[in-house]
Design a protein around this motif. Sequence first.
Motif, PDB file in Angstrom:
ATOM      1  N   ALA A 134       0.831  -1.209   0.000  1.00 62.22           N
ATOM      2  CA  ALA A 134       0.000   0.000   0.000  1.00 62.22           C
ATOM      3  C   ALA A 134       0.867   1.262   0.000  1.00 62.22           C
ATOM      4  O   ALA A 134       0.593   2.222  -0.729  1.00 62.22           O
ATOM      5  CB  ALA A 134      -0.931  -0.004   1.206  1.00 62.22           C
ATOM      6  N   ALA A 135       1.931   1.259   0.810  1.00 61.50           N
ATOM      7  CA  ALA A 135       2.837   2.411   0.840  1.00 61.50           C
ATOM      8  C   ALA A 135       3.564   2.565  -0.495  1.00 61.50           C
ATOM      9  O   ALA A 135       3.738   3.681  -1.006  1.00 61.50           O
ATOM     10  CB  ALA A 135       3.851   2.241   1.979  1.00 61.50           C
ATOM     11  N   PHE A 136       3.976   1.444  -1.072  1.00 56.55           N
ATOM     12  CA  PHE A 136       4.657   1.451  -2.371  1.00 56.55           C
ATOM     13  C   PHE A 136       3.721   2.009  -3.446  1.00 56.55           C
ATOM     14  O   PHE A 136       4.112   2.844  -4.265  1.00 56.55           O
ATOM     15  CB  PHE A 136       5.084   0.035  -2.721  1.00 56.55           C
ATOM     16  N   ALA A 137       2.470   1.554  -3.432  1.00 56.47           N
ATOM     17  CA  ALA A 137       1.499   2.009  -4.434  1.00 56.47           C
ATOM     18  C   ALA A 137       1.230   3.501  -4.303  1.00 56.47           C
ATOM     19  O   ALA A 137       1.131   4.216  -5.309  1.00 56.47           O
ATOM     20  CB  ALA A 137       0.201   1.227  -4.280  1.00 56.47           C
ATOM     21  N   GLU A 138       1.129   3.975  -3.072  1.00 53.12           N
ATOM     22  CA  GLU A 138       0.864   5.404  -2.859  1.00 53.12           C
ATOM     23  C   GLU A 138       1.982   6.259  -3.449  1.00 53.12           C
ATOM     24  O   GLU A 138       1.732   7.295  -4.072  1.00 53.12           O
ATOM     25  CB  GLU A 138       0.707   5.680  -1.366  1.00 53.12           C
ATOM     26  N   GLU A 139       3.220   5.821  -3.264  1.00 48.95           N
ATOM     27  CA  GLU A 139       4.356   6.568  -3.814  1.00 48.95           C
ATOM     28  C   GLU A 139       4.403   6.418  -5.330  1.00 48.95           C
ATOM     29  O   GLU A 139       4.657   7.386  -6.065  1.00 48.95           O
ATOM     30  CB  GLU A 139       5.650   6.062  -3.189  1.00 48.95           C
ATOM     31  N   MET A 140       4.156   5.217  -5.832  1.00 49.93           N
ATOM     32  CA  MET A 140       4.226   4.941  -7.265  1.00 49.93           C
ATOM     33  C   MET A 140       3.169   5.729  -8.041  1.00 49.93           C
ATOM     34  O   MET A 140       3.402   6.167  -9.172  1.00 49.93           O
ATOM     35  CB  MET A 140       4.043   3.447  -7.514  1.00 49.93           C
ATOM     36  N   LEU A 141       2.017   5.925  -7.449  1.00 49.03           N
ATOM     37  CA  LEU A 141       0.918   6.618  -8.121  1.00 49.03           C
ATOM     38  C   LEU A 141       0.891   8.115  -7.799  1.00 49.03           C
ATOM     39  O   LEU A 141      -0.002   8.828  -8.262  1.00 49.03           O
ATOM     40  CB  LEU A 141      -0.417   5.983  -7.716  1.00 49.03           C
ATOM     41  N   GLY A 142       1.861   8.567  -7.015  1.00 46.36           N
ATOM     42  CA  GLY A 142       1.909   9.974  -6.632  1.00 46.36           C
ATOM     43  C   GLY A 142       2.577  10.847  -7.685  1.00 46.36           C
ATOM     44  O   GLY A 142       3.018  10.369  -8.736  1.00 46.36           O
ATOM     45  N   PRO A 143       2.677  12.135  -7.409  1.00 47.58           N
ATOM     46  CA  PRO A 143       3.215  13.079  -8.395  1.00 47.58           C
ATOM     47  C   PRO A 143       4.723  12.968  -8.627  1.00 47.58           C
ATOM     48  O   PRO A 143       5.218  13.360  -9.684  1.00 47.58           O
ATOM     49  CB  PRO A 143       2.852  14.444  -7.804  1.00 47.58           C
TER      50      PRO A 143
END
Length: 201
Positions: A134-143
């Motif tokens: 979840a943390a990885f996805a949040e960073e990957m999909l961030g700006p």
Amino acid sequence: LRSLVYDGSASAADLGRVCRILLAQNEASSLQIALALLHSWSRREGKKEALPPDLAIEAWAILEWRPESEQLLRRESAAGSYEWCELLEMLAPLDPRRAAETTVNLLPHSVRIDRRLLSLIQRLIELDAAGFVAAFAEEMLGPSNSAFYFGDLSGIVQMMPDDLLRSLLEQHGVEAARPLARHLEPPRIVDGSPVVPPLTR
């Protein structure tokens, strides 16, 4: 300050007070000293599994101080990054999701993904795989996700459980598939026949 730790006279409370003084300076050199002191004390005390809770506030503040953490994990010398990774690994059982976020937040900033960092990430995945993904996805999909397009994060991605990555792809579709694709296990030839890993397919 170092003798306070090395001569065996420092309690967790003593070290906490020293770290708070160093943190108040808000300088890179002070943060480096605090990190080294915490790491040395924890090794002397044999705290290999988890850092004492009464030092956790100071330890999190040191590890989450972004500018210095980025520099420690970029340097050619491995000493600073080793201390950073080992201290975070000791903190992780207290709050695995926070430890995952602290680590993943640094990935877009050209940190060296060496064996010590991969070992830390493996431990974080063991503690809370869903939280790490979840943390990885949040960073990957961030700006600020250019590292996911141009860096090499394959060693990290391939440690994550396929079922969680599959759920991520199902939830976010092409938006997640594009940055993730280059880090998946590539097709290979086995006994003369092509093999395409299920997630890559």
